[in-house]
Design an enzyme around this catalytic site. Sequence first.
Site, PDB file in Angstrom:
ATOM      1  CE  LYS A 171      92.243  56.123  33.647  1.00  0.00           C
ATOM      2  NZ  LYS A 171      91.942  56.355  32.390  1.00  0.00           N
TER       3      LYS A 171
HETATM    4  N1  PMP Z   1      99.021  52.811  31.911  1.00  0.00           N
HETATM    5  C1  PMP Z   1      98.267  52.309  32.900  1.00  0.00           C
HETATM    6  C2  PMP Z   1      98.852  51.218  33.765  1.00  0.00           C
HETATM    7  C3  PMP Z   1      96.748  52.484  32.891  1.00  0.00           C
HETATM    8  O1  PMP Z   1      96.071  51.814  33.919  1.00  0.00           O
HETATM    9  C4  PMP Z   1      96.218  53.422  32.079  1.00  0.00           C
HETATM   10  C5  PMP Z   1      95.010  53.841  32.136  1.00  0.00           C
HETATM   11  N2  PMP Z   1      93.983  52.883  31.452  1.00  0.00           N
HETATM   12  C6  PMP Z   1      97.124  54.127  31.020  1.00  0.00           C
HETATM   13  C7  PMP Z   1      98.450  53.915  31.102  1.00  0.00           C
HETATM   14  C8  PMP Z   1      96.416  54.894  30.027  1.00  0.00           C
HETATM   15  O2  PMP Z   1      95.828  56.243  30.426  1.00  0.00           O
HETATM   16  P1  PMP Z   1      94.729  56.886  29.775  1.00  0.00           P
HETATM   17  O3  PMP Z   1      93.276  55.994  30.142  1.00  0.00           O
HETATM   18  O4  PMP Z   1      94.462  58.169  30.186  1.00  0.00           O
HETATM   19  O5  PMP Z   1      95.110  56.882  27.970  1.00  0.00           O
END
Ligand code: PMP
Length: 336
Positions: free
Chosen positions: A46
């Site tokens: 992130k």
């Molecule tokens: N894994 C973790 C640990 C996260 O914090 C996030 C972000 N919310 C994601 C996966 C998913 O990423 P995205 O928001 O780009 O879909």
Amino acid sequence: MNPRHYQGIENHIGKTPLIRLRRLSDLTGCEILGKAEFMNPGGSVKDRAALGIILDAESEGRLRPGDTIVEGTAGNTGIGLTVVGHAKGYRTVIVIPETQSPEKISLLRTLGANVLTVPERPYSDPENYNRIAQRLAAEKGWFWANQFDNTANRHAHFSSTGPEIWDQTAGELTAFVSAVGTGGTLAGTGLYLKERRKEIALICADPYGAAMWSWFTQGHTDIKDGESYAEGIGQTRVTKNLDGVVVDRAYRVTDQSAVTIVYQLLRDEGLFLGLSSGINIAGAVRYAQESGPGQTIVTILCDSGLKYQSKLFARQWLEEHHFYWDRPVESVLEGS
Ligand code: PMP
């Protein structure tokens, strides 16, 4: 050396290594590769979205030094915004569901964010964490990062994660696998890779309790049974970041498969990961099995297990939630 070549932390997000997951690659006859996003300054994938959102808002004059950024987040976006925010002169106010790991909440406080923990509520509820962040922004005149529907998020992946993976595999990858929180990673990286070569398969790995498998395979978000303890993923609506995204396949993945993988990597390969990484890798394994040997499959190692020591890596928590940490990883290939 010219000091102008040295740069601050906000210029060291991304360019993460691509790591071969040895045992799962050997078992499937594919190259299963994980992009080590836990090595970013804020410790997760992130950081890219946080930086992208801030740069975009700055370029449009919506954010000026001294301003306050407010965001609803499962934690990692808040950490990214706070790290980049400090580097660029912004304060952060982070609204986070109290169900998220205490490690993330205390890390946010240590970093200096103003943290508001709130009860977990569905998106339709005005007391949902994200809705609270939106309301605070309107009331106080703060900048709302709006990671779910601000497409500067997916653009960050389109312009960094995608090109890095393309370059690191010399364009040889055959599939990219990602779970969905905001959808920024799946959409931005996927759209870039498809633009380079449309045959690269885009795969969604979805935990139970989320509706992305339903959305991508049935065209509606009605099927979202079950539950998952994976933090940061588990989306039940189609965010703006997912607009126009078509995947080649979507899989539902059990938490147990993800737990088995996370523990195998910890024990045998020195990789310490959170549960969403396990969901991603389980999706990669499933695709490898369906497509046969010879594939080069890339997925995301979203964050470190350090953020989940009191849950996923605590024996008592595992026992209480009926997870097995010592299953052979072959069990994942056998579908359990
Ligand atoms: N894994 C973790 C640990 C996260 O914090 C996030 C972000 N919310 C994601 C996966 C998913 O990423 P995205 O928001 O780009 O879909």
